[in-house]
Design a protein around this motif. Sequence first.
Motif, PDB file in Angstrom:
ATOM      1  N   GLY A  45       0.835  -1.197   0.000  1.00  0.00           N
ATOM      2  CA  GLY A  45       0.000   0.000   0.000  1.00  0.00           C
ATOM      3  C   GLY A  45       0.868   1.244   0.000  1.00  0.00           C
ATOM      4  N   VAL A  46       0.614   2.137  -0.967  1.00  0.00           N
ATOM      5  CA  VAL A  46       1.457   3.338  -1.070  1.00  0.00           C
ATOM      6  C   VAL A  46       0.612   4.606  -1.179  1.00  0.00           C
ATOM      7  CG1 VAL A  46       3.484   2.193  -2.046  1.00  0.00           C
ATOM      8  CG2 VAL A  46       1.685   2.971  -3.578  1.00  0.00           C
ATOM      9  N   THR A  47      -0.576   4.567  -0.576  1.00  0.00           N
ATOM     10  CA  THR A  47      -1.451   5.734  -0.699  1.00  0.00           C
ATOM     11  C   THR A  47      -0.990   6.860   0.234  1.00  0.00           C
ATOM     12  OG1 THR A  47      -3.251   4.194  -1.111  1.00  0.00           O
ATOM     13  CG2 THR A  47      -3.869   6.472  -0.642  1.00  0.00           C
ATOM     14  N   GLY A  48      -0.658   7.980  -0.350  1.00  0.00           N
ATOM     15  CA  GLY A  48      -0.259   9.145   0.458  1.00  0.00           C
ATOM     16  C   GLY A  48       1.120   8.988   1.078  1.00  0.00           C
ATOM     17  N   TYR A  49       1.483   9.960   1.885  1.00  0.00           N
ATOM     18  CA  TYR A  49       2.770   9.901   2.589  1.00  0.00           C
ATOM     19  C   TYR A  49       2.754   8.731   3.577  1.00  0.00           C
ATOM     20  CZ  TYR A  49       3.711  14.712   1.035  1.00  0.00           C
ATOM     21  OH  TYR A  49       3.933  15.836   0.294  1.00  0.00           O
TER      22      TYR A  49
END
Length: 468
Positions: free
Chosen positions: A190-194
């Motif tokens: 998961g790489v959503t957002g900072y």
Amino acid sequence: MLRRERALVAAAEIGRRIGPSRVLTDEELVASYAGDESEVPPVIPAAVVRAETSDDVVATLEVASQHEVPVTPRGAGTGKSGGAIPDHGGLVLATQRIARLKQIDRANRIAIVEPGMITGELHAAVEAEGLFYPPDPNSLESCALGGNVAENAGGPRAFKYGVTREYVLGLEAVLMGGQRLSVGRRTVKGVTGYDLTALFVGSEGTLAVFTELWLRLVPRPPRTATALALFSDAAAAGRAVAAIVAAGLTPSVLELLDEESLAAIRARGAVPVPARATALLLIEVDGEAELVELELERAAEACEAAGAVEVLVAQEASQRRALWAARRELSRSLKAAHLHKIAEDIVVPRTAVPEMIARTREIGRAHGLVVATYGHAGDGNLHSNFLWDDPSLSPEVERAVEELMRLAVEMGGTLSGEHGIGLQKAPFLAYEQSPQLIDLQRQVKAVFDPKGLLNPGKIFGRSGHGAC
Ligand SMILES: Cc1cc2nc3c(=O)[nH]c(=O)nc-3n(C[C@H](O)[C@H](O)[C@H](O)COP(=O)(O)OP(=O)(O)OC[C@H]3O[C@@H](n4cnc5c(N)ncnc54)[C@H](O)[C@@H]3O)c2cc1C
């Protein structure tokens, strides 16, 4: 209104909201929340909130913010850098009673836990399900998972498995002011957002108070084997660590103990350490049974080539347990052996371990102090202890610590591998980080805690953002 009075007014209001039995103001009771396991002098808070739910945390942070009262989050109080010490007085917010194991999900290999759960209890629970939670600080029988996440705790197994950060997928937290926040995810990827989870891990209670943790699990290794490599000097043991790694081996544990550390273990009489050993490597290998035997053999050969006088393999589970009990108690054994002790946890590149051990000894000698070095040598993370009995040596200790910190940075290392900066190492932050970097981090803190009320004084020091 005086600061203490303001804190007591806030405490009374919190008591009205969450129940007065959860708020302590009795002097004797609050005094037991004044210190931790560091050498930083304790500070007695005005009151202690013993939160039992995340709603209690919300109420505390909302009311404290309205009254501009500092709050120091606290887990089990085993920290070694003064992180849980309420340096600015105010309230201690203890999360030890928010301690449920909410779920072990075998198919998704995740555990959902509350921050007050004791680390060793999670180990036992997941291992009963054939799973494994690798982070294993030596305090695991007494420290809490929330404190582990706040300090990004390591432990002996970090050499193979990494530190706490590698196992935190996400968490729920409350900001100063009472705003709830979910960060991260419950999935493996998961790489959503900072990546705010990574920011919160190791934030030492200065950004938010954790109320739930989503932890990644791995399969439990089927077999573990343990060996002791005995050396006639610590430098040879340090060289053996580099040789084991260079040979392509990845033991789960590579712990080094020097002569003074062995003396403390012998004095406790818990484990018979052969007299011919003046340094020791505790090596552990885990995995499939056939591979474990082979890897331990190869590690033993690397030790012998580096000058080990003998390698002993633990034959019984009871021997292994006794060894670990002695290792896990080492910090307290050293404390018992001298009137005063200061422990640091610097890190250097692993190839620099022999030089670091020798130069730490030189620093101690120059200042009239006894030195004991032990620790997670595979990671280059050394617990360097200065020990003394004569209180007049205190100024020498200060100078010795300063020299040690400078040396660690000069040698390409870092001030702290796992205990955090807290109060104890705050004066040395600028040895390692530029003024710009420190200022940027203060600005990050201000985004989450604009009034500087959450755990003030930690990381950036007493004059840093948050002093009030
Ligand atoms: C004998 C001994 C051996 C040790 N061995 C190791 C080791 O091998 N590896 C290692 O890494 N450490 C080790 N430690 C240090 C210590 O146990 C760890 O730092 C541990 O992670 C602290 O957990 P705690 O629950 O006691 O936290 P505390 O001491 O209560 O607090 C530590 C920090 O976490 C913050 N905090 C606590 N709970 C929360 C929360 N819910 N939300 C936000 N912030 C919070 C506090 O504000 C503080 O800054 C050892 C300590 C002892 C005494």
